[in-house]
Design an enzyme around this catalytic site. Sequence first.
Site, PDB file in Angstrom:
ATOM      1  N   LYS A  39      -2.249   8.664   0.496  1.00 47.45           N
ATOM      2  CA  LYS A  39      -0.896   8.802   0.675  1.00 47.45           C
ATOM      3  C   LYS A  39      -0.190  10.067   1.018  1.00 47.45           C
ATOM      4  CE  LYS A  39       3.643   6.887  -1.341  1.00 47.45           C
ATOM      5  NZ  LYS A  39       4.205   6.091  -2.285  1.00 47.45           N
ATOM      6  N   ASP A  54       2.300   4.215  -8.930  1.00 49.27           N
ATOM      7  CA  ASP A  54       2.280   5.645  -8.539  1.00 49.27           C
ATOM      8  C   ASP A  54       2.346   6.575  -9.869  1.00 49.27           C
ATOM      9  OD1 ASP A  54       2.339   4.183  -6.150  1.00 49.27           O
ATOM     10  OD2 ASP A  54       3.336   6.064  -4.979  1.00 49.27           O
ATOM     11  N   LYS A  63      -2.356  10.578  -3.593  1.00 48.11           N
ATOM     12  CA  LYS A  63      -0.939  10.962  -3.012  1.00 48.11           C
ATOM     13  C   LYS A  63      -0.973  12.410  -3.151  1.00 48.11           C
ATOM     14  CE  LYS A  63       3.691   9.468  -3.888  1.00 48.11           C
ATOM     15  NZ  LYS A  63       4.716   8.587  -4.587  1.00 48.11           N
TER      16      LYS A  63
END
Length: 308
Positions: free
Chosen positions: A260, A161, A224
């Site tokens: 996400k 991430d 995300k």
Amino acid sequence: MEQQFSKQEGWDARTEEFSKVNGDKYHEAFGKFAAVGSNEEVSAQVQALLEKHAKDNFSPEVLKAIHGYIDLTSLTSLDTKESIWKMTGCVNDFEGTRPDVPNVAAICVYPYFVGTVKQALTAQDVNIAAVSGGFPASQTFTEIKVAETAMCVMEGADEIDVVMNLGCFMEENYEDLCDELEEIKDSCHGAKLKVILETGALGTMENVRKASILALYSNADFIKTSTGKGYPGATPEAAYVMAKVIRQYYDLTGRKVGLKVAGGIRTSEEAVKYYTIVKEVLGDEWLGKDSFRIGASSLVGDIESHLK
């Protein structure tokens, strides 16, 4: 059908809009996606969607499914090997206790603790995720971001991430932003890359739309919402816009990218709202841990308290 694009192919080979040699490929890409309207217009659309569908989705079966979409996360300055080992032990202990409830999708930690999770984890089908790239500010050298990512993967991370360079985004320096993300993606060596937009810092839903498009064309496997550090976390409005872009990108390219949501999602009621957005905008085929995640820590306990 999913397609894989290499860095060598570049932007121009990915979709027809980049075939013009003298064109601005970034603005051409923006033009291929529908406008989202003002923040107020997006908020009204999301409220209408949730009022129509969210209540129907608040059920034990949906909560069980959501449990399996969670990236169980610990990202604090007080994390220790002992605390991360204990968190991983809870995931191990859950294995097999409720056959009708899937275990969490991944455990997400700082790079320093990837090896600890790798050593402690015995639960099946639970991935190891690491934040990387100068998380959470992304304000460091590209070479460091690339090296840190490669080290995380070497230690055992299945997923990475990273935060998009928001300084480059705000300056409209899209070339450096995208080149950096592609370099980071190359250093993942097969691990999934989740690009964090930090939607709470972007200000407008139009910026969320543009940032989503740039991340997608830079080979992100997921986009995300947030880090949960320093700026407002996930909002249904940001998730809605990101989902709309993912849907349009899939229609343009045939490549399926995940969503996400993270930052401040603590209750089952909040989680069901995001489930509803994914279901209604992207469809049931996105309702699985390979294409939908929720980054959280206390959400697990709240879901389990509902299900008991």
